[in-house]
Scaffold this motif. Structure first.
Motif, short mmCIF file in Angstrom:
data_model
loop_
_atom_site.label_atom_id
_atom_site.label_comp_id
_atom_site.label_asym_id
_atom_site.label_seq_id
_atom_site.Cartn_x
_atom_site.Cartn_y
_atom_site.Cartn_z
N HIS A 1 0.84 11.05 -3.56
CA HIS A 1 1.04 12.25 -3.45
C HIS A 1 1.52 12.69 -2.45
N PHE A 2 2.18 11.77 -1.27
CA PHE A 2 2.12 12.15 -0.02
C PHE A 2 3.39 13.34 0.14
N LYS A 3 4.31 13.45 -0.86
CA LYS A 3 5.37 14.54 -0.89
C LYS A 3 4.63 15.76 -0.92
N ALA A 4 3.61 15.93 -1.66
CA ALA A 4 2.95 17.04 -1.96
C ALA A 4 2.29 17.45 -0.67
N TYR A 5 1.83 16.47 0.12
CA TYR A 5 0.99 16.80 1.35
C TYR A 5 1.96 17.32 2.39
N ASN A 6 3.32 16.73 2.56
CA ASN A 6 4.10 17.30 3.51
C ASN A 6 4.67 18.77 2.97
N ASP A 7 4.77 18.63 1.69
CA ASP A 7 5.03 20.27 1.38
C ASP A 7 3.94 21.08 1.59
N ALA B 1 2.10 -3.88 8.46
CA ALA B 1 3.45 -3.24 8.82
C ALA B 1 3.83 -2.00 7.95
N ARG B 2 4.46 -1.19 8.70
CA ARG B 2 5.22 0.05 7.85
C ARG B 2 6.28 -0.41 7.21
N VAL B 3 6.41 -0.44 5.73
CA VAL B 3 7.66 -1.11 5.37
C VAL B 3 8.59 0.10 4.65
N ILE C 1 0.79 -1.20 -0.06
CA ILE C 1 -0.07 0.01 -0.03
C ILE C 1 0.85 1.15 -0.01
N ASP C 2 0.55 2.20 -0.69
CA ASP C 2 1.20 3.44 -0.83
C ASP C 2 0.35 4.73 -0.83
N ILE C 3 0.66 5.59 0.04
CA ILE C 3 -0.27 6.79 -0.05
C ILE C 3 0.24 7.89 -1.29
N GLY D 1 2.99 20.66 5.90
CA GLY D 1 3.94 20.31 6.80
C GLY D 1 4.39 18.97 7.02
N HIS D 2 5.25 18.60 7.72
CA HIS D 2 5.96 17.41 7.99
C HIS D 2 5.25 16.75 9.24
N PRO D 3 5.04 17.62 10.38
CA PRO D 3 3.99 17.20 11.57
C PRO D 3 2.63 16.70 10.88
N ALA D 4 1.98 17.37 10.19
CA ALA D 4 0.67 17.25 9.56
C ALA D 4 0.88 15.92 8.90
N GLY D 5 2.09 15.62 8.52
CA GLY D 5 2.26 14.42 7.42
C GLY D 5 2.22 13.28 8.38
N ASP D 6 2.88 13.41 9.52
CA ASP D 6 2.69 12.39 10.52
C ASP D 6 1.39 11.92 11.03
N THR D 7 0.67 13.03 11.24
CA THR D 7 -0.63 12.86 11.77
C THR D 7 -1.44 12.05 10.54
N ALA E 1 -0.93 -0.08 -10.26
CA ALA E 1 -2.04 0.75 -9.68
C ALA E 1 -1.73 2.44 -9.75
N LYS E 2 -0.28 2.60 -9.37
CA LYS E 2 0.06 3.74 -9.61
C LYS E 2 -0.07 4.56 -10.96
N ARG E 3 0.40 3.73 -11.96
CA ARG E 3 0.50 4.14 -13.24
C ARG E 3 -0.77 4.13 -13.87
N1 GTP Z 1 5.38 13.80 7.19
C1 GTP Z 1 6.08 12.92 7.07
N2 GTP Z 1 6.68 12.95 5.62
C2 GTP Z 1 7.33 11.63 5.38
C3 GTP Z 1 7.51 10.65 6.19
N3 GTP Z 1 8.38 9.72 5.46
C4 GTP Z 1 8.39 10.11 4.25
N4 GTP Z 1 7.72 11.16 3.84
C5 GTP Z 1 7.58 11.86 2.72
O1 GTP Z 1 6.76 11.27 1.96
C6 GTP Z 1 7.07 11.62 0.78
C7 GTP Z 1 7.17 10.51 -0.51
O2 GTP Z 1 7.09 11.27 -1.81
P1 GTP Z 1 7.43 10.39 -3.15
O3 GTP Z 1 8.31 9.31 -2.84
O4 GTP Z 1 7.77 11.54 -4.13
O5 GTP Z 1 5.94 10.05 -3.42
P2 GTP Z 1 4.82 11.05 -3.72
O6 GTP Z 1 4.75 12.22 -3.35
O7 GTP Z 1 3.70 10.33 -2.49
O8 GTP Z 1 4.21 10.54 -5.01
P3 GTP Z 1 3.51 9.31 -5.49
O9 GTP Z 1 3.89 8.31 -4.59
O10 GTP Z 1 4.12 8.87 -6.94
O11 GTP Z 1 1.82 9.53 -5.73
C8 GTP Z 1 8.39 12.30 0.85
O12 GTP Z 1 8.35 13.88 0.51
C9 GTP Z 1 8.77 12.04 2.04
O13 GTP Z 1 9.39 13.19 2.81
C10 GTP Z 1 7.22 10.89 7.42
O14 GTP Z 1 7.44 9.95 8.49
N5 GTP Z 1 6.35 12.04 7.91
#
Ligand code: GTP
Length: 568
Positions: free
Chosen positions: A448-454, A484-486, A444-446, A457-463, A558-560
């Motif tokens: 666009h999570f990089k964009a979320y963090n961006d 498991a978180r892999v 399982i992969d979230i 913020g990272h703490p919101a990402g943790d939440t 699935a990503k593609r």
């Molecule tokens: N907040 C937070 N961010 C994390 C953590 N571990 C990894 N990330 C972020 O997760 C992001 C993963 O981004 P990518 O691998 O580029 O993937 P994506 O942005 O989700 O794009 P796709 O997976 O292709 O949809 C990175 O920006 C990491 O910094 C964490 O523990 N906390």
């Protein structure tokens, strides 16, 4: 192989000792003594028989000489005519007992007077002639007194006789012969019987070696001729000299001493003393000695047996006492029991020993009690220490389990980390009961999570990560599924006992639940956080890396395909 110890008893050993150490030496000693006694008796017998022969021959000689002296005196002094001598003859016979008859013979050999008186008409007949008798011819020829050889009476009876005779000489002319007959029995029988009582045989021979008298043990009768040279003696031997010899084959084969003595009358006295009597005597002595030895031995045996019985009773009492003492009874060494004084030291030693044993037993009991208390206290300490160690071990085990747990759990989300996930996979693969179990895997992969963090913020990402995990956990079937978180925002779920259809079902539910959680994500699909899931399944836990790799490839697809979806 070891032989059992030989059993023996004091009584039997003493009997053997008595036999070998006393009886046999005593018997040997007795045999030597008896043999020496026999030798000495034999020598003594030879001497005695010689002496007896000498004395007896002298005695018979004296007997004859005394009567011949009376006869000679009468023949030389009487003056009356020969036919008138009858009263003198009677007096002569009265004076010398043993004279059977007395005769006066004239110079021609006719009996002219006799005492006792002959039957009437005998005197003067040819029957009264004695000129053939040596008691007439010898004194008539030699003019000397004479002792005759043996003969049987002719005029007066027929008894065994010897005669003494003396010439009657007047004016130097032989006028007659005075003769007296002596019954052989009168001087020989008593002596012979006396010798027989002592075991001797007596033989009296005249000058011609004819038997005058022979005792009953000899095979001779009156006037028998004796030709055995061992019994006769040479004619020229001096008188009154006994010659003694030991002969081996006398009197029916018995050995014995033969003593011969020449008498002054020319007769020979023979004494035979068989050693058979000595052997009988030695035999009697042997029997007496054996009986004495037997009595002494029986006495010693009886005394010893009584002593041993008393000893056995005493030792038996001591043994009983010791046995009872060993079984716990109080010691009684028998002050009252009959016990020889020799055993009193043993009883005293047993009393001393029992006293020391009682003291030692008391000390030992006290030591045992102290040791038992000490052991109990030591056991308590050991038990306390064991309990303490067990408690500490349990605490450590819990701590280790806790550490193990912490080491296997992702601290941010509470899901298993990679280490915990690998441990679960390993346990599944190793479990023989899961050998044929189908398993499914979801990667399982979230999105666009990089964009979320961006953006947030990272703490919101943790939440957001924790909320996504919570949503996924709510969709799982329970303990059979492992989350498991892999990776940073990547998860894996292992589905036990799940085929591909069930895996798709669970994956779809998770995907929908996360979307339905509506976690705002301005850069995400439909303004919320979505996830992409790759699905794979296989009929057994083998090749788990391959299964995860297939699920990972499905995730890529699935990503593609646009994300926010599942793929297999
Ligand atoms: N907040 C937070 N961010 C994390 C953590 N571990 C990894 N990330 C972020 O997760 C992001 C993963 O981004 P990518 O691998 O580029 O993937 P994506 O942005 O989700 O794009 P796709 O997976 O292709 O949809 C990175 O920006 C990491 O910094 C964490 O523990 N906390």
């Amino acid at each position: 192989m070891a032989h059992p110890a030989r059993q023996w008893t004091l009584r039997r050993r003493f009997t053997r000792l008595l036999l070998f150490a006393a009886l046999i030496p005593a018997l040997l000693f007795s045999a030597v003594m008896l043999w020496q006694q026999y030798r000495a008796s034999r020598t003594s017998l030879g001497e005695r028989v010689g002496l007896s022969a000498s004395l007896t021959s002298t005695s018979i000689d004296d007997f004859m000489r005394s009567r011949l002296a009376g006869l000679t005196l009468l023949a030389s002094t009487r003056d009356a005519p020969l036919a008138d001598w009858s009263p003198d003859l009677d007096r002569l016979r009265q004076a010398y007992p043993g004279l059977t008859s007395a005769l006066v013979v004239d110079a021609t050999g006719h009996v002219v007077a006799a005492s006792p008186a002959p039957p009437p008409g005998v005197l003067g007949t040819p029957a009264s002639r004695v000129d053939d008798r040596d008691y007439f011819t010898v004194p008539a020829r030699t003019r000397k007194p004479h002792v005759s050889d043996a003969f049987r009476g002719r005029v007066v009876g027929n008894t065994p006789l010897v005669a003494i005779s003396a010439p009657i000489v007047r004016n130097d002319e032989l006028v007659g012969v005075l003769e007296a007959s002596i019954n052989v029995e009168s001087f020989a029988r008593q002596r012979g019987e006396a010798f027989r009582m002592n075991g001797y045989e007596m033989l009296l021979l005249d000058r011609g070696n004819h038997v005058i008298h022979a005792t009953g043990g000899l095979p001779y009768g009156f006037m028998d001729a004796v030709s055995d040279p061992r019994l006769t003696i040479e004619a020229d031997a001096p008188s009154n000299t006994a010659r003694t010899r030991f002969e081996h084959d006398m009197l029916d084969g018995s050995a014995g001493y033969v003593a011969r003595a020449r008498m002054s009358s020319g007769w020979t006295l023979v004494l035979v003393a068989p050693v058979r009597n000595l052997l009988l005597s030695v035999g009697r002595n042997t029997l007496v000695l054996l009986a004495l030895l037997m009595l002494v031995s029986l006495g010693v045996l009886a005394a010893t047996w009584l002593q041993l019985r008393d000893l056995a009773q005493g030792t038996g009492h001591l043994l009983d006492t010791l046995r009872k003492f060993a079984l716990g009874d109080p010691l009684d060494t028998g002050e009252q029991a009959p016990m020889p004084r020799e055993l009193q030291p043993v009883a005293s030693a047993i009393r001393d020993m029992s006293g020391r044993l009682n003291t030692a037993y008391g000390e030992l009991s006290n030591a045992l009690i102290t040791q038992r208390d000490l052991a109990a206290s030591l056991q308590r300490v050991v038990d306390d220490r064991d309990q303490e160690i067990a408690d500490r071990t349990a605490e450590l085990r819990n701590a280790v389990d806790e550490l193990e747990k912490l080491a296997s759990i992702d601290a941010l989300t509470g899901a298993l980390n990679v280490r915990g996930f690998r441990r679960d996979i390993g346990a599944l693969v190793e479990d023989p009961e899961c050998e044929d179990m189908s398993v499914g895997a979801l990667i399982i992969d979230i999105d666009h999570f990089k964009a979320y963090n961006d953006r947030y913020g990272h703490p919101a990402g943790d939440t957001a990560l924790r909320r996504v995990v919570g949503a996924m956990q709510s969709c799982m079937r329970g303990a059979s599924d492992t989350l498991a978180r892999v990776g940073g925002e990547e998860f894996a779920i292992l589905l036990r006992d799940a085929d591909i259809a069930l895996a798709i079902e669970v994956a779809q539910r998770i995907c929908d639940t996360v979307r339905d959680a509506r976690i705002p994500h301005a850069d995400g699909i439909d303004g919320v956080i979505t996830i992409s899931i790759g699905i794979a399944a296989q009929p057994s836990p083998e090749l788990m890396d391959h299964l995860l790799s297939q699920a990972d490839e499905a995730l890529y697809r699935a990503k593609r395909a646009g994300r926010g979806r599942i793929s297999r």
